[in-house]
Design a protein around this motif. Structure first.
Motif, short mmCIF file in Angstrom:
data_model
loop_
_atom_site.label_atom_id
_atom_site.label_comp_id
_atom_site.label_asym_id
_atom_site.label_seq_id
_atom_site.Cartn_x
_atom_site.Cartn_y
_atom_site.Cartn_z
N ASN A 32 -5.78 0.65 0.27
CA ASN A 32 -6.20 0.38 1.21
C ASN A 32 -7.05 -0.91 0.63
O ASN A 32 -7.30 -2.47 1.64
CB ASN A 32 -6.42 0.88 2.26
CG ASN A 32 -5.23 1.37 3.02
OD1 ASN A 32 -4.51 0.54 3.47
ND2 ASN A 32 -4.54 2.52 3.10
N THR B 220 1.04 -1.15 -0.04
CA THR B 220 0.36 -0.22 0.05
C THR B 220 1.21 1.17 0.39
O THR B 220 0.32 2.42 0.40
CB THR B 220 -1.24 0.25 1.44
OG1 THR B 220 0.02 -0.28 2.44
CG2 THR B 220 -2.04 -1.60 1.38
N ASP C 82 -7.58 -4.66 1.38
CA ASP C 82 -8.67 -5.56 2.04
C ASP C 82 -9.24 -7.08 1.02
O ASP C 82 -9.79 -7.59 1.63
CB ASP C 82 -9.59 -4.76 2.05
CG ASP C 82 -9.06 -3.49 3.48
OD1 ASP C 82 -7.89 -4.34 4.53
OD2 ASP C 82 -9.42 -2.55 3.95
N ASN D 126 2.90 1.02 6.48
CA ASN D 126 2.50 -0.08 5.22
C ASN D 126 2.01 -1.02 5.19
O ASN D 126 3.11 -1.87 6.11
CB ASN D 126 3.12 -0.05 3.59
CG ASN D 126 2.73 2.50 3.86
OD1 ASN D 126 1.31 3.15 3.66
ND2 ASN D 126 3.81 2.86 3.48
#
Ligand code: 5GP
Length: 184
Positions: free
Chosen positions: A55, A37, A59, A76
């Protein structure tokens, strides 16, 4: 099936250069491209140094169960994509995961055959010089990385092999001979 190698070491230990050279010299070696990220640095390109994800995208991959391992490093998230690594080993490539120690232990838990290598800079002064000369981090980032390097280096005792990256040709030779020695 190819073998799995984990290479860790503090930022500035020279592990990326070492791994890149190993893959250049031996076409049966591939370096796994991680997902992260963090924002691209300098000339970094998506799919080359990393798969740069938001992000939300990270996920999603987590929810799909597509991570071999993942960890939080410097605020990160970084992770190894299962689909990516498995397709390389299935094609007979020896794969290097250039990941931090948190990820390394997750990989070892899942795959007892994985071989863990820790790359050490020759000295703290040299590490500082390499990070400063790179000019890719803000001063704050640089200080965070330097502070973390010392505690990170204590993890080397848990690795199968420590390579001291003093002379690049010597360190490269060591890395290549380890990888070759694991082939049938
Ligand atoms: P950098 O931001 O300098 O490229 O990487 C910072 C740290 O993240 C390095 O210590 C590197 O080994 C680690 N890292 C990179 N990719 C991964 C990954 O896929 N998983 C884990 N656990 N760490 C990673």
């Amino acid at each position: 099936m190819g073998n799995l190698f984990v290479v860790s070491g503090p930022s500035g230990s020279g592990k990326s250069t070492l791994c890149a050279l190993a893959a250049d010299m031996d076409k049966k070696i591939k370096i796994s491209v991680s997902a992260t990220t963090r924002a691209p640095r300098g000339e970094e390109k998506n799919g080359v140094e990393y798969f740069f994800l938001s992000n939300e995208q990270f996920d999603e991959k987590l929810a799909e169960g597509d991570f071999y391992e993942y960890a939080n490093v410097f605020g990160n998230r970084y992770g190894t994509l299962k689909s990516h690594v498995d397709s390389l080993t299935a094609r007979g490539f020896d794969v290097i995961l250039e990941i931090d120690y948190q990820g390394a232990y997750q990989v070892r838990d899942k795959n007892k055959e994985a071989y863990l290598i820790f790359v050490m800079p020759p000295s703290y002064e040299e590490l500082k010089k390499r990070l400063t000369d790179r000019h890719t981090e803000s001063e704050e980032q640089l200080n965070i990385r330097l502070a973390k390097a010392s505690s990170e280096m204590e993890e080397r005792v848990n690795y199968d092999k420590v390579i001291i990256n003093d002379s690049l040709p010597d360190a490269l030779g060591e890395l290549l001979s380890i990888i070759e020695s694991k082939r049938n």
